[in-house]
Enzyme design. Structure first.
Site, PDB file in Angstrom:
ATOM      1  N   TRP A 130       0.837  -1.090   0.048  1.00  0.00           N
ATOM      2  CA  TRP A 130       0.151  -0.188  -0.439  1.00  0.00           C
ATOM      3  C   TRP A 130       0.900   0.776   0.268  1.00  0.00           C
ATOM      4  CZ3 TRP A 130      -1.977   2.384   4.553  1.00  0.00           C
ATOM      5  CH2 TRP A 130      -2.799   3.890   4.683  1.00  0.00           C
ATOM      6  N   ASP A 211      -1.385  -5.988   9.359  1.00  0.00           N
ATOM      7  CA  ASP A 211      -2.746  -4.852   8.449  1.00  0.00           C
ATOM      8  C   ASP A 211      -3.772  -5.840   8.037  1.00  0.00           C
ATOM      9  OD1 ASP A 211      -3.548  -2.723   7.428  1.00  0.00           O
ATOM     10  OD2 ASP A 211      -2.437  -1.682   6.235  1.00  0.00           O
ATOM     11  N   LYS A 246     -13.776  -0.602   4.925  1.00  0.00           N
ATOM     12  CA  LYS A 246     -14.199  -1.433   4.401  1.00  0.00           C
ATOM     13  C   LYS A 246     -15.911  -2.531   4.212  1.00  0.00           C
ATOM     14  CE  LYS A 246     -10.916   0.042   2.345  1.00  0.00           C
ATOM     15  NZ  LYS A 246      -9.330   1.163   2.659  1.00  0.00           N
TER      16      LYS A 246
END
Ligand code: LMR
Length: 398
Positions: A130, A211, A246
């Site tokens: 990311w 993560d 999300k």
């Protein structure tokens, strides 16, 4: 006074999303930012979350500050979600959990904690990762390097190279890993590969920092928590930042957590204390509303059941978009292998498109993907998937 302040170059993800919003073309397609859109192109308001929010507002009273570490009901709900309600590590009190400001906030608190107590350890990020990981860790003063991960030749994982790299790392190196739905590639470790990492982590004394931003988008809510549960079962120490942006479609509420799994309850108490200090000097304490909505969904059986079904719907819709995109592209460009769309998991796929091809997609066709070639598959729907495939085929054909 501020003449010496540099102009901000912008963020590769957020700035592209802003450019999309300003694009006047009617047929534009946003596959840039990691946001789940439904088949009508809208960010969903999940019925379970809506019901929880109404219930929370109904009884809302005065708004004192939350404790630095966040609300107790949110923190225990996060632990149960990540590790399973009856996990021995929870019962032993050896997990220190704080309510973060999204998963990014958890990463930042963790990065500060690690800089203070592991000042000589380097951070190792997957290649690629990311875009913001490096910025967060470097922002806390860490030195970041990368470990082998994605194989452009196969669209899969360089697991042997990754394992060999881990075996050669100095003790107490910090390895940042995506627990599921790797961002940006969509390429995950299998359960056997996670198991194969365990002895290496133990023998080398590595400190994993997981993560988990897409829980439920890969194979299921429990299935996607395989890695933290395995590491906790094995008695390893590690950190995990998690997000509800999300999974509950609560992006703007910034709900997430940071959990540090420690060898014993005494160390967990000291780690929690230092996390409180990191929070106090960064933002003092987290906001209240979103966390209470999350806790309500997670701890109310009827809402929890609704939510799990809603997450399954989102996951299955993404999978069906992956299949459709694959089928149209395979028909348009026979001889090319697009099977990676089917094997990669979660919101993202690495398309293999170059930065120039991504730029052409945007300027010529109004299809926005990142310059790295990352596509947010969750932005596809039955009306734009064909146009996306056509644009990609045109760009790939040269
Ligand atoms: C993404 O990767 O697009 C999302 O996680 C949103 C973000 O903050 O970058």
């Amino acid at each position: 006074m501020f003449e010496h302040v540099d102009a901000y170059a912008g963020d590769p993800i957020l700035s592209l999303n802003e450019a999309f919003q300003k694009d006047p073309r009617a047929g534009k397609i946003n596959l840039s930012i990691g946001i789940y859109f439904d088949n009508d192109g809208r960010i969903p308001m999940l019925p379970s979350v809506r019901a929880a929010e109404l219930a929370v507002v109904e009884v809302a009273g005065p708004r004192p500050y939350l404790p630095m570490e966040g609300a107790a009901n949110f923190r225990s709900a996060v632990q149960a979600l990540l590790f399973g309600a009856d996990h021995p590590a929870i019962k032993a009190g050896r997990i220190a959990t704080i309510q973060g400001v999204g998963s990014s906030g958890g990463l930042k608190v963790g990065a500060d904690l690690l800089k203070r107590y592991f000042p000589d350890s380097k951070i190792y990020l997957s290649d690629p990762t990311w875009d913001n990981h490096r910025a967060v860790f470097e922002g806390s003063g860490h030195t970041c390097e990368t470990y082998p991960y994605y194989d452009p030749a196969t669209g899969g994982l360089r697991f042997d190279a990754m394992l060999a790299f881990f075996k050669a790392l100095p003790t107490r190196s910090i390895v940042v890993m995506h627990a599921c739905c790797h961002n940006p590639t969509g390429v995950d470790l299998t359960q056997d590969q996670w198991r194969a990492l365990v002895p290496v982590i133990r023998e080398r004394g590595l400190l994993p920092f997981l993560d988990l931003a897409y829980q439920g988008y890969g194979d299921g809510i429990d299935e996607d928590a395989f890695a933290p549960r395995l590491l906790a079962d094995e008695g390893l120490s590690f950190l995990i930042a998690n997000s509800f942006s999300k999974s509950m479609s609560l992006y703007g509420e910034r709900c997430g957590g940071l959990s540090v799994v420690c060898p014993d309850a005494d160390q967990a108490a000291r780690v929690l204390g230092q996390m409180k200090f990191m929070i106090r000097r960064n933002y003092s304490n987290p906001p209240m509303h979103g966390g209470q909505v999350v806790a309500k969904v997670l701890t109310t059986p009827v809402l929890r059941e609704m939510w799990e079904a809603e997450v399954a719907d989102m996951r299955e819709r993404i999978q069906s978009m992956r299949r459709q995109l694959h089928d149209v592209l395979a028909a348009k460009l026979p001889g090319r292998d697009f099977s990676y769309f089917l094997t990669q998991r979660g919101m993202f796929s690495y398309t293999g498109l170059t930065a120039e091809q991504a730029e052409r997609l945007k300027t010529e066709f109004g299809v926005y993907i990142l310059r790295s070639g990352r596509m947010c598959v969750a932005g596809l729907n039955t009306r734009n998937v064909e146009a996306t495939a056509e644009a990609m085929a045109a760009v790939l054909a040269g």
